[in-house]
Design a protein around this motif. Structure first.
Motif, PDB file in Angstrom:
ATOM      1  N   GLY A  47       0.800  -1.210   0.000  1.00 42.95           N
ATOM      2  CA  GLY A  47       0.000   0.000   0.000  1.00 42.95           C
ATOM      3  C   GLY A  47       0.835   1.264   0.000  1.00 42.95           C
ATOM      4  N   ALA A  48       0.158   2.365  -0.203  1.00 43.09           N
ATOM      5  CA  ALA A  48       0.789   3.684  -0.182  1.00 43.09           C
ATOM      6  C   ALA A  48      -0.098   4.630   0.606  1.00 43.09           C
ATOM      7  CB  ALA A  48       1.009   4.208  -1.590  1.00 43.09           C
ATOM      8  N   CYS A  49       0.509   5.650   1.139  1.00 40.92           N
ATOM      9  CA  CYS A  49      -0.246   6.666   1.864  1.00 40.92           C
ATOM     10  C   CYS A  49       0.460   7.997   1.677  1.00 40.92           C
ATOM     11  CB  CYS A  49      -0.354   6.319   3.342  1.00 40.92           C
ATOM     12  SG  CYS A  49       1.235   6.048   4.139  1.00 40.92           S
ATOM     13  N   LYS A  50      -0.245   9.068   2.016  1.00 47.90           N
ATOM     14  CA  LYS A  50       0.380  10.382   1.880  1.00 47.90           C
ATOM     15  C   LYS A  50       0.953  10.824   3.218  1.00 47.90           C
ATOM     16  CE  LYS A  50      -3.988  12.888   2.324  1.00 47.90           C
ATOM     17  NZ  LYS A  50      -4.818  13.907   1.714  1.00 47.90           N
ATOM     18  N   ALA A  51       2.000  11.595   3.133  1.00 48.40           N
ATOM     19  CA  ALA A  51       2.653  12.158   4.321  1.00 48.40           C
ATOM     20  C   ALA A  51       2.556  13.672   4.194  1.00 48.40           C
ATOM     21  CB  ALA A  51       4.098  11.710   4.399  1.00 48.40           C
ATOM     22  N   PRO A  52       1.485  14.279   4.720  1.00 46.81           N
ATOM     23  CA  PRO A  52       1.297  15.716   4.548  1.00 46.81           C
ATOM     24  C   PRO A  52       2.273  16.532   5.402  1.00 46.81           C
ATOM     25  CG  PRO A  52      -0.468  14.794   5.891  1.00 46.81           C
ATOM     26  CD  PRO A  52       0.398  13.656   5.463  1.00 46.81           C
ATOM     27  N   GLY A  53       2.816  17.563   4.799  1.00 45.33           N
ATOM     28  CA  GLY A  53       3.699  18.483   5.525  1.00 45.33           C
ATOM     29  C   GLY A  53       4.813  17.774   6.263  1.00 45.33           C
ATOM     30  N   LYS A  54       5.076  18.235   7.468  1.00 48.77           N
ATOM     31  CA  LYS A  54       6.113  17.616   8.288  1.00 48.77           C
ATOM     32  C   LYS A  54       5.496  16.910   9.491  1.00 48.77           C
ATOM     33  CE  LYS A  54       9.923  20.374   6.840  1.00 48.77           C
ATOM     34  NZ  LYS A  54      10.834  19.524   6.175  1.00 48.77           N
ATOM     35  N   SER A  55       4.257  16.437   9.312  1.00 49.85           N
ATOM     36  CA  SER A  55       3.530  15.855  10.435  1.00 49.85           C
ATOM     37  C   SER A  55       3.763  14.358  10.611  1.00 49.85           C
ATOM     38  CB  SER A  55       2.034  16.121  10.271  1.00 49.85           C
ATOM     39  OG  SER A  55       1.564  15.495   9.099  1.00 49.85           O
ATOM     40  N   CYS A  56       4.479  13.727   9.724  1.00 54.47           N
ATOM     41  CA  CYS A  56       4.670  12.277   9.767  1.00 54.47           C
ATOM     42  C   CYS A  56       6.144  11.910   9.908  1.00 54.47           C
ATOM     43  CB  CYS A  56       4.110  11.628   8.515  1.00 54.47           C
ATOM     44  SG  CYS A  56       2.371  11.257   8.612  1.00 54.47           S
ATOM     45  N   LYS A  57       6.758  12.274  10.992  1.00 56.23           N
ATOM     46  CA  LYS A  57       8.165  11.944  11.186  1.00 56.23           C
ATOM     47  C   LYS A  57       8.331  10.434  11.168  1.00 56.23           C
ATOM     48  CE  LYS A  57       9.763  16.075  11.735  1.00 56.23           C
ATOM     49  NZ  LYS A  57      10.551  16.688  10.770  1.00 56.23           N
ATOM     50  N   PRO A  58       9.352   9.885  10.544  1.00 59.89           N
ATOM     51  CA  PRO A  58      10.508  10.556   9.979  1.00 59.89           C
ATOM     52  C   PRO A  58      10.321  10.952   8.520  1.00 59.89           C
ATOM     53  CG  PRO A  58      10.869   8.215   9.817  1.00 59.89           C
ATOM     54  CD  PRO A  58       9.524   8.416  10.480  1.00 59.89           C
ATOM     55  N   THR A  86       8.801   5.924 -11.387  1.00 55.41           N
ATOM     56  CA  THR A  86       7.970   6.420 -12.482  1.00 55.41           C
ATOM     57  C   THR A  86       6.504   6.241 -12.116  1.00 55.41           C
ATOM     58  OG1 THR A  86       8.144   4.298 -13.625  1.00 55.41           O
ATOM     59  CG2 THR A  86       9.682   6.008 -14.293  1.00 55.41           C
ATOM     60  N   THR A  87       5.691   7.159 -12.610  1.00 59.04           N
ATOM     61  CA  THR A  87       4.254   7.104 -12.358  1.00 59.04           C
ATOM     62  C   THR A  87       3.501   7.277 -13.667  1.00 59.04           C
ATOM     63  OG1 THR A  87       4.129   9.483 -11.949  1.00 59.04           O
ATOM     64  CG2 THR A  87       4.457   8.063 -10.033  1.00 59.04           C
ATOM     65  N   GLU A  88       2.295   6.743 -13.686  1.00 62.60           N
ATOM     66  CA  GLU A  88       1.360   6.957 -14.785  1.00 62.60           C
ATOM     67  C   GLU A  88       0.005   7.265 -14.183  1.00 62.60           C
ATOM     68  OE1 GLU A  88       0.969   4.306 -18.092  1.00 62.60           O
ATOM     69  OE2 GLU A  88       3.091   3.752 -17.975  1.00 62.60           O
ATOM     70  N   GLY A  89      -0.730   8.145 -14.838  1.00 61.83           N
ATOM     71  CA  GLY A  89      -2.070   8.487 -14.368  1.00 61.83           C
ATOM     72  C   GLY A  89      -2.091   9.659 -13.405  1.00 61.83           C
ATOM     73  N   THR A  90      -0.964  10.317 -13.231  1.00 65.57           N
ATOM     74  CA  THR A  90      -0.876  11.473 -12.352  1.00 65.57           C
ATOM     75  C   THR A  90       0.233  12.382 -12.866  1.00 65.57           C
ATOM     76  OG1 THR A  90      -0.543  12.216 -10.072  1.00 65.57           O
ATOM     77  CG2 THR A  90       0.740  10.332 -10.783  1.00 65.57           C
ATOM     78  N   SER A 128       5.675  17.745  -4.446  1.00 64.06           N
ATOM     79  CA  SER A 128       5.314  19.125  -4.125  1.00 64.06           C
ATOM     80  C   SER A 128       3.956  19.206  -3.433  1.00 64.06           C
ATOM     81  CB  SER A 128       5.319  19.986  -5.387  1.00 64.06           C
ATOM     82  OG  SER A 128       4.401  19.454  -6.327  1.00 64.06           O
ATOM     83  N   ASN A 129       3.115  18.171  -3.639  1.00 67.80           N
ATOM     84  CA  ASN A 129       1.863  18.126  -2.894  1.00 67.80           C
ATOM     85  C   ASN A 129       1.661  16.710  -2.399  1.00 67.80           C
ATOM     86  OD1 ASN A 129      -0.017  16.443  -4.481  1.00 67.80           O
ATOM     87  ND2 ASN A 129       0.210  18.031  -6.035  1.00 67.80           N
ATOM     88  N   SER A 130       0.735  16.553  -1.489  1.00 71.65           N
ATOM     89  CA  SER A 130       0.463  15.216  -0.964  1.00 71.65           C
ATOM     90  C   SER A 130      -1.042  14.940  -1.019  1.00 71.65           C
ATOM     91  CB  SER A 130       0.996  15.089   0.463  1.00 71.65           C
ATOM     92  OG  SER A 130       0.426  16.076   1.301  1.00 71.65           O
ATOM     93  N   ALA A 131      -1.640  15.300  -2.141  1.00 68.86           N
ATOM     94  CA  ALA A 131      -3.070  15.069  -2.315  1.00 68.86           C
ATOM     95  C   ALA A 131      -3.356  13.576  -2.456  1.00 68.86           C
ATOM     96  CB  ALA A 131      -3.562  15.807  -3.557  1.00 68.86           C
ATOM     97  N   ASN A 132      -4.579  13.173  -2.147  1.00 73.29           N
ATOM     98  CA  ASN A 132      -4.980  11.786  -2.339  1.00 73.29           C
ATOM     99  C   ASN A 132      -4.941  11.497  -3.838  1.00 73.29           C
ATOM    100  OD1 ASN A 132      -5.908   9.218  -1.959  1.00 73.29           O
ATOM    101  ND2 ASN A 132      -7.977   9.814  -1.340  1.00 73.29           N
ATOM    102  N   GLN A 133      -4.190  10.495  -4.248  1.00 72.26           N
ATOM    103  CA  GLN A 133      -3.966  10.208  -5.664  1.00 72.26           C
ATOM    104  C   GLN A 133      -4.261   8.749  -5.974  1.00 72.26           C
ATOM    105  OE1 GLN A 133      -2.356  12.299  -8.156  1.00 72.26           O
ATOM    106  NE2 GLN A 133      -2.591  14.020  -6.765  1.00 72.26           N
ATOM    107  N   THR A 167      -4.251   7.240  -1.749  1.00 73.25           N
ATOM    108  CA  THR A 167      -3.200   7.524  -0.782  1.00 73.25           C
ATOM    109  C   THR A 167      -3.807   8.211   0.428  1.00 73.25           C
ATOM    110  OG1 THR A 167      -2.708   9.532  -2.037  1.00 73.25           O
ATOM    111  CG2 THR A 167      -1.313   7.625  -2.463  1.00 73.25           C
ATOM    112  N   PRO A 168      -4.420   7.448   1.310  1.00 73.44           N
ATOM    113  CA  PRO A 168      -5.027   8.032   2.496  1.00 73.44           C
ATOM    114  C   PRO A 168      -3.955   8.601   3.432  1.00 73.44           C
ATOM    115  CG  PRO A 168      -5.042   5.649   2.644  1.00 73.44           C
ATOM    116  CD  PRO A 168      -4.545   5.993   1.270  1.00 73.44           C
TER     117      PRO A 168
END
Length: 173
Positions: A47-58, A86-90, A128-133, A167-168
């Motif tokens: 799975g994958a998830c987003k790490a917004p800002g600096k709130s998810c140390k490390p 590499t990514t596709e669809g984003t 540059s962003n951590s939007a749900n993708q 990416t919750p």
């Protein structure tokens, strides 16, 4: 007339003579390097998830991907970083930040996988962003049997591709 009795020649004497009488060619066709080093490691992306800002140390801002590396060979291997991501669809442009091996610290060095083992890490990719993708992700690594890629052997790259269904924001768990 004198008679000569002959002693039978021992196998040991024959073997000694044969060793000196004809050269033996050892070897044959050169085997590919990877054949001598065992099989290549295999990668499995979880799975994958987003790490917004600096709130998810490390982890740095971006995304975190669970990666399991299996080494079924009898030799230690290292995945050399940074991987090609590499990514596709984003339109995400992901960069490599490091990985957490369970220590709680972001590691920057090459990834060791002991012989006959499986290692699971959390790979941090910056963005540059951590939007749900939702996107397809491919990770590709060079690898070898030493911690230094300059000393490594010439192996085919290893890679894995998966569809990231979302990416919750749960990287901090």
């Amino acid at each position: 007339m004198s008679e000569t009795t002959r002693q039978p020649i021992s196998r040991r004497t024959v073997a000694k003579g044969a060793a000196w009488s004809a050269p033996v060619i050892l070897g044959g066709v050169a085997a590919p390097t990877y054949a001598a080093s065992g099989g290549s490691p295999t990668l499995s992306i979880g799975g994958a998830c987003k790490a917004p800002g600096k709130s998810c140390k490390p982890f740095e801002k971006g995304y975190v991907v669970t990666l399991t590396i299996t080494n079924d060979s009898d030799k230690d291997v290292w995945l050399y970083v940074p991987p090609t991501i590499t990514t596709e669809g984003t339109d995400l442009n992901l960069g490599y930040a490091g990985y957490d091996d369970g220590s709680g610290d972001l590691q920057k060095g090459h990834i060791p996988i002991p012989a006959n083992s499986r290692v699971t890490i959390k790979l941090n990719a910056t963005a540059s962003n951590s939007a749900n993708q939702v996107f397809d992700l491919t990770l590709t690594f060079a690898w070898g049997h030493t911690p230094d890629p300059a000393d490594g052997q010439d192996h085919d790259l290893v890679s894995a591709t998966t569809t990231i269904p979302g990416t919750p924001p749960d990287c901090c768990k």
